[in-house]
Design an enzyme around this catalytic site. Structure first.
Site, short mmCIF file in Angstrom:
data_model
loop_
_atom_site.label_atom_id
_atom_site.label_comp_id
_atom_site.label_asym_id
_atom_site.label_seq_id
_atom_site.Cartn_x
_atom_site.Cartn_y
_atom_site.Cartn_z
N SER A 178 70.09 36.34 39.07
CA SER A 178 70.84 35.67 38.22
C SER A 178 69.95 34.05 38.15
CB SER A 178 72.44 35.47 38.49
OG SER A 178 73.22 35.24 37.42
N ASP A 345 74.02 44.45 30.63
CA ASP A 345 74.15 43.20 31.18
C ASP A 345 74.58 42.08 29.94
OD1 ASP A 345 74.30 40.65 32.54
OD2 ASP A 345 72.63 41.43 33.73
N HIS A 378 75.38 43.06 35.04
CA HIS A 378 74.77 42.07 35.87
C HIS A 378 74.99 42.28 37.55
CE1 HIS A 378 73.37 38.00 35.72
NE2 HIS A 378 74.14 37.57 36.54
#
Length: 402
Positions: A178, A345, A378
């Protein structure tokens, strides 16, 4: 009734990133309340049968960062003759290095890499529990929180990379998740750290965010919620302070709905997370300015340094009306990159990742690996019970080939 609904929506939007960070086990919550400088090694790593070292490094702008090193696997597993390849793991926003350890050893990337012959280094950026010190500022001082991911890429990441390089004498592999990927992309696009990095595996890569499909995250950015906090003088974004404004908002939200379901609305429907973990009730602090910077990326559909505005100080900070851009096309074409992204995601979404891949279209064909996991969202990339088979084994093969 209308006012109550509107209030709940605004509170929900404010928490879009906080709820995306994931939770902690009971042991890790106790650890985070005991910032003794060696808790992560003693209470999390060594209890699993691994050796562990604590390291402290200081950035050029005075932030004292904590790092952990796992030099070998359990009971000597992963030991081999000669120097072992170092790998630096960089967490994302509202988390810390514990995210790489918050699973059983056979499922947590930090332990898996150690068991497979890597010299594992764990990073903790400024503001997190174990990196909350400064050479001259208290973390209670608003000035301590005057930073965004620009500073994480310009100061924190180089300081930690240089420390690993000095300690091991080797170029390292890099893993980001991320925001940890954005830090790496920003540095590499400016041709920084390349003499010390061997390859980079980017999990849930964040670069472009202009096509972000999460309605909650986009709405939170579009109505300038982080900016409102900053204007009110709130420099620290922390949902865990019992009397803090962020935590009161989080508590209000989670009494109205299931926070696990809210997380899926923000990060995407995570398919494979370890559901034995408790509710998502623990995040690491970050700066309000950092949240604003991310929302600027969503609104402006670009990757640039923090925008202080024409009146607010772009000329003062940059000598120009607009903040300088980070150009993904300038990432050296011979840098080995692995991009691992998920079809579900909502933060590192498919369209934005494709924009990144297009920006890297001139990359050497044998240096760019694109890895697509259709069912992953995610948080599956760090908490998936099958992540070892689906993601981590391909990552290790990528490292071994570079």
């Amino acid at each position: 009734m209308v006012m109550t609904t509107a209030k709940s929506l605004i509170l929900l939007l404010l928490m879009f990133a906080a709820l995306a960070a994931g939770g902690r086990t009971k042991m890790l919550r106790e650890l985070e309340s005991n910032n003794d400088g060696d808790g992560m090694c003693k209470q999390v790593v060594e209890t699993q049968g691994y050796s562990c070292e604590e390291h402290k490094v200081t950035t050029e702008d005075g932030y004292i960062l904590s790092m952990q090193r796992i030099p070998a696997g359990r009971s000597g597993a992963g030991k081999k003759r000669g120097p072992k390849p170092p790998v630096l793991l960089q967490h994302g926003i509202l988390t810390d290095a514990l995210i790489w350890l918050d699973m059983p050893p056979d499922e947590a990337l930090g332990f898996i890499l150690a068991d497979n012959g890597f010299d594992v280094w764990l990073a903790n950026v400024r503001g997190t529990t174990h990196s909350s010190s400064h050479t001259s500022l208290s973390s209670n001082d608003p000035k301590y929180w005057e930073w965004s991911w620009d500073e994480l890429a310009a100061y924190d990441l180089p300081t930690m990379v240089e420390h690993v390089y000095r300690q091991t004498g080797q170029k390292m592999h890099y893993v980001g998740h991320s925001l940890g990927t954005l830090m790496g992309f920003a540095a590499f696009s400016r041709h920084e750290l390349l003499e010390m990095v061997r390859s980079a595996a980017m999990l849930s890569p964040i670069a472009y965010m202009g096509q972000l499909p999460s309605p909650l995250a986009r709405a939170g950015a579009d109505i300038f919620l982080g900016d409102a906090f900053y204007w009110l003088g709130i420099r620290k974004f922390n949902t865990q302070e019992k009397e803090g404004p962020s935590s009161k908002l989080a508590a209000d939200i989670c009494t109205k709905m299931n926070c696990f379901n809210v997380q899926d609305l923000i990060t995407g429907p995570n398919c494979c997370m370890n559901t034995s973990r408790p509710n998502f009730d623990k995040q690491q602090p970050t700066s309000t300015k950092n949240m604003i910077h991310l929302s600027q990326m969503i609104r402006k559909k670009n990757i640039a340094m923090y925008d202080y505005g024409i009146i607010g100080g772009n000329h003062k900070h940059y000598g120009q009306t607009k903040p300088p851009a980070y150009d993904m096309t300038s990432i050296p074409r011979d840098l080995p990159l692995l991009l691992s992204y998920g079809g579900k995601d909502l933060l590192s979404d498919v369209k934005d990742v494709h924009t990144l891949i297009e920006a890297l279209s001139n990359h050497d064909r044998d240096k760019l690996v694109v890895h697509y996991v259709e069912k992953y969202a995610h948080m599956d990339f760090v908490y998936g019970v099958n992540a070892k088979q689906v993601v981590y084994n391909p990552v290790m093969e990528f490292f071994k080939s570079n």
